[in-house]
Design an enzyme around this catalytic site. Sequence first.
Site, PDB file in Angstrom:
ATOM      1  CB  CYS A 242       1.375 -10.133   0.049  1.00 33.82           C
ATOM      2  SG  CYS A 242       1.853  -9.438  -1.448  1.00 33.82           S
ATOM      3  N   GLY A 243       2.797 -12.369  -0.976  1.00 34.04           N
ATOM      4  CA  GLY A 243       3.465 -13.184  -1.802  1.00 34.04           C
ATOM      5  C   GLY A 243       4.762 -12.759  -2.742  1.00 34.04           C
TER       6      GLY A 243
END
Length: 291
Positions: A242-243
């Site tokens: 993800c981030g």
Amino acid sequence: MVDFDKDALVSTEWLADNLGAPDLRVVDASYYLPGEGLDPRREFEAQHIPGAVFFDIDDIKDPSSDLPHMVPPPHVFSSKVRKLGLGDGLRLVIYDQRGIWSAPRVWWTFRYFGHDEVAVLDGGLPKWLNEGRPVEEGEAHPEERHFTPRMNSFLLRDRGQILANLKSGGEQVLDARGRGRFEGSDPEPRQGLRSGHIPGSCNLPFVEVVEQSAQTLLDAAALKERFTAAGIDLNRPVVTTCGSGVTAAVLSLALHRLGHRDVAVYDGSWSEWGLEGDTPVETGPATVEQS
């Protein structure tokens, strides 16, 4: 009877009925993105589930890394969580202030350090409050409890392993970011990162495995449909990303609920991969092979 290791979720009703159990501890694992202007610890002190302690993702991290909230060394983790009273022989229920957002990250972290008696509160604090259940305010003052770390390296991947996987293709990489960020059309919330995704990865925004009104995880049939539509073969290994390694764990939790145990999190995620350097980046939609 809830099997924490197998089920990985508990309901608000179950938690309300078991709050006083001597072997149970409740953990607020709330986290907010940079720039949101919210302090999760302050929100915890304003109201939290009775008896809960606050797990600070930005404090219980690797102090030697420049990347956000990377998994700490075992001695750092055990020192931090023992002061929270989270130790051996306890069942842990993790929740967050949004519903299902950052709690799975801490669920995954405890499992990485060998503590499998841990579950996420389905619906989190919003569902608890909507049902009119009790809260308390102020700081927590837990008694210390010994924690023995037993690291499970199968649950974590690093940059080198993801690079090697580009050639081997042994593991499917699944990105939990929104489609705009994955495809490179939306900017990253953190400065200095390129836009796009890891070549060959699939995309399933984590919000799509959560029922948005109740903030509860979708049922098994709906989860299976979401993963399959994203191009994931549920019989093969998966690495979630993800981030910054937080919402990747939402997808890991969802896969765990489906009985999929060959699932790891890329800890550095886009905060590492998206830096200027020699990591290859693709833009545009994922190529999904439909069976």
